[in-house]
Design an enzyme around this catalytic site. Structure first.
Site, PDB file in Angstrom:
ATOM      1  N   HIS A 180     -72.276 -46.505  -1.971  1.00 17.74           N
ATOM      2  CA  HIS A 180     -71.608 -45.194  -1.953  1.00 17.74           C
ATOM      3  C   HIS A 180     -71.799 -44.570  -0.573  1.00 17.74           C
ATOM      4  CE1 HIS A 180     -70.723 -41.010  -2.828  1.00 17.74           C
ATOM      5  NE2 HIS A 180     -70.041 -41.454  -3.868  1.00 17.74           N
TER       6      HIS A 180
ATOM      7  N   SER B  72     -62.431 -36.568  -4.753  1.00 23.39           N
ATOM      8  CA  SER B  72     -61.840 -35.360  -5.324  1.00 23.39           C
ATOM      9  C   SER B  72     -60.720 -35.645  -6.316  1.00 23.39           C
ATOM     10  CB  SER B  72     -61.354 -34.416  -4.208  1.00 23.39           C
ATOM     11  OG  SER B  72     -62.444 -34.055  -3.373  1.00 23.39           O
TER      12      SER B  72
ATOM     13  N   GLU C 291     -62.982 -45.080  -1.248  1.00 26.30           N
ATOM     14  CA  GLU C 291     -63.356 -43.669  -1.196  1.00 26.30           C
ATOM     15  C   GLU C 291     -63.351 -43.191   0.250  1.00 26.30           C
ATOM     16  OE1 GLU C 291     -65.621 -42.517  -4.969  1.00 26.30           O
ATOM     17  OE2 GLU C 291     -67.116 -43.059  -3.479  1.00 26.30           O
TER      18      GLU C 291
ATOM     19  N   ASN D  14     -69.439 -40.729 -11.562  1.00 26.71           N
ATOM     20  CA  ASN D  14     -70.644 -40.829 -10.733  1.00 26.71           C
ATOM     21  C   ASN D  14     -71.332 -39.472 -10.792  1.00 26.71           C
ATOM     22  OD1 ASN D  14     -72.609 -41.115  -8.802  1.00 26.71           O
ATOM     23  ND2 ASN D  14     -71.203 -41.062  -7.043  1.00 26.71           N
TER      24      ASN D  14
ATOM     25  N   GLY E 119     -66.125 -34.987  -2.506  1.00 25.47           N
ATOM     26  CA  GLY E 119     -66.787 -33.708  -2.745  1.00 25.47           C
ATOM     27  C   GLY E 119     -66.244 -32.574  -1.881  1.00 25.47           C
TER      28      GLY E 119
ATOM     29  N   GLU F 166     -72.602 -41.729   0.306  1.00 21.11           N
ATOM     30  CA  GLU F 166     -73.826 -40.907   0.430  1.00 21.11           C
ATOM     31  C   GLU F 166     -75.045 -41.790   0.673  1.00 21.11           C
ATOM     32  OE1 GLU F 166     -73.245 -38.725  -3.203  1.00 21.11           O
ATOM     33  OE2 GLU F 166     -71.498 -37.762  -2.308  1.00 21.11           O
TER      34      GLU F 166
ATOM     35  N   LYS G 141     -74.154 -38.627  -9.690  1.00 21.07           N
ATOM     36  CA  LYS G 141     -75.004 -38.339  -8.516  1.00 21.07           C
ATOM     37  C   LYS G 141     -76.378 -37.809  -8.989  1.00 21.07           C
ATOM     38  CE  LYS G 141     -70.810 -37.348  -5.997  1.00 21.07           C
ATOM     39  NZ  LYS G 141     -70.276 -37.106  -4.685  1.00 21.07           N
TER      40      LYS G 141
HETATM   41  C1  PEP Z   1     -67.890 -39.818  -5.608  1.00 21.94           C
HETATM   42  O1  PEP Z   1     -68.998 -39.304  -5.544  1.00 21.94           O
HETATM   43  O2  PEP Z   1     -67.777 -41.044  -5.685  1.00 21.94           O
HETATM   44  C2  PEP Z   1     -66.725 -38.938  -5.602  1.00 21.94           C
HETATM   45  C3  PEP Z   1     -65.543 -39.456  -5.542  1.00 21.94           C
HETATM   46  O3  PEP Z   1     -66.997 -37.574  -5.647  1.00 21.94           O
HETATM   47  P1  PEP Z   1     -65.907 -36.412  -5.880  1.00 21.94           P
HETATM   48  O4  PEP Z   1     -65.014 -36.859  -7.009  1.00 21.94           O
HETATM   49  O5  PEP Z   1     -66.712 -35.223  -6.211  1.00 21.94           O
HETATM   50  O6  PEP Z   1     -65.143 -36.282  -4.591  1.00 21.94           O
END
Ligand code: PEP
Length: 256
Positions: A98, A216, A170, A13, A176, A100, A15
């Protein structure tokens, strides 16, 4: 059905990152590193890079996804992109719901549900994101929160269609932040999601759904997470922007 017959999927992803020249450079670097992957490899890019990504991945094993989709077919929805517009350029996957989008753009389970159904109707594979806030985990209501999201996000989606979906667990507190859920914590919720799907759709459908962990995940922790029975892949943010790290995660998923 066991983990080893479900499709493992590693999806990046990106972003709101990468201009077109930067996207070209990253895809060029990723392609040879994942050419013999034993899992599905997807890059979900900003809209402006989709056409480039589709063009550059033709004839390779890398698939392209978008990061969102609107639920109406067309009309007065300034700034939005429809599912048909995505399939037209050759996109195969789309991230929906997501955290976000939920946090900053008012996405709700109702709109996630509508977007999921619109994506399925157009032949896109939705990657539907669910997960609890830190405060919800601390209050011990993770299963309540995630169970509710599964029920609402897949409302009126048939068992046949749910099998075409990917679910990304998630935990919002892990996205993040550098804080990964432990492999046991992630497995516990992914197993719960599968049991919830079994309640709603029966065991055969539940066993067929690819469930990813995201939050992460990186080159160092992927193998332990991906070895778990109910973790069939990953949705990768930060680490998907570095080709060697992304490729290492793909390698870990290929081993299962
Ligand atoms: C994501 O944006 O779906 C995500 C898991 O980000 P990160 O791996 O940076 O935590």
């Amino acid at each position: 059905m066991k983990k080893n017959v479900r499709k493992a999927i590693i999806a990046g992803n990106w972003k709101m990152n990468k201009t077109r020249p930067e996207a070209k450079e990253l895809i060029e670097a990723i392609k040879p590193l994942v050419a013999d992957a034993g899992c599905e490899v997807v890059v979900c890019t900003p809209y402006t890079n989709l056409e480039t990504a589709v063009e550059m991945t033709k004839g390779s094993n890398v698939r392209v996804g978008a990061e969102n989709v609107h639920f109406e077919k067309s009309g007065a929805f300034t700034g939005e992109i429809s599912a048909d517009m995505l399939t037209e350029v050759g996109v195969q996957y789309v991230i929906i719901g997501h955290s976000e989008r939920r946090q900053y753009f008012g996405e709700t389970d109702e709109t996630v549900n509508k977007r999921t159904k619109a994506a399925l109707a157009a032949g896109l594979k939705p990657i539907v994101c669910v997960g609890e806030l830190l405060w919800e985990r601390e209050c011990n209501i993770t299963e309540e929160v995630v169970g509710r999201q599964i029920k609402l996000d897949f409302y009126d989606v048939s068992a046949e269609d749910v099998k075409k979906c990917v679910i990304a667990y998630e935990p919002v507190w892990a996205i993040g932040t550098g804080k990964t859920a432990t492999a046991d914590q992630a497995e516990e919720v992914c197993a719960f999601i599968r049991s919830k799907l079994a309640d709603l759709y029966g065991d055969a459908a539940a066993q067929a759904v690819t469930i990813q962990y995201g939050g992460s995940m990186n080159a160092g922790n992927a193998a332990e997470l991906l070895a778990k029975e109910n973790i069939d892949g990953g949705l990768i943010g930060g680490a998907s922007l570095k080709a060697p790290d992304f490729a290492e995660i793909v390698r870990a998923a290929s081993k299962g």
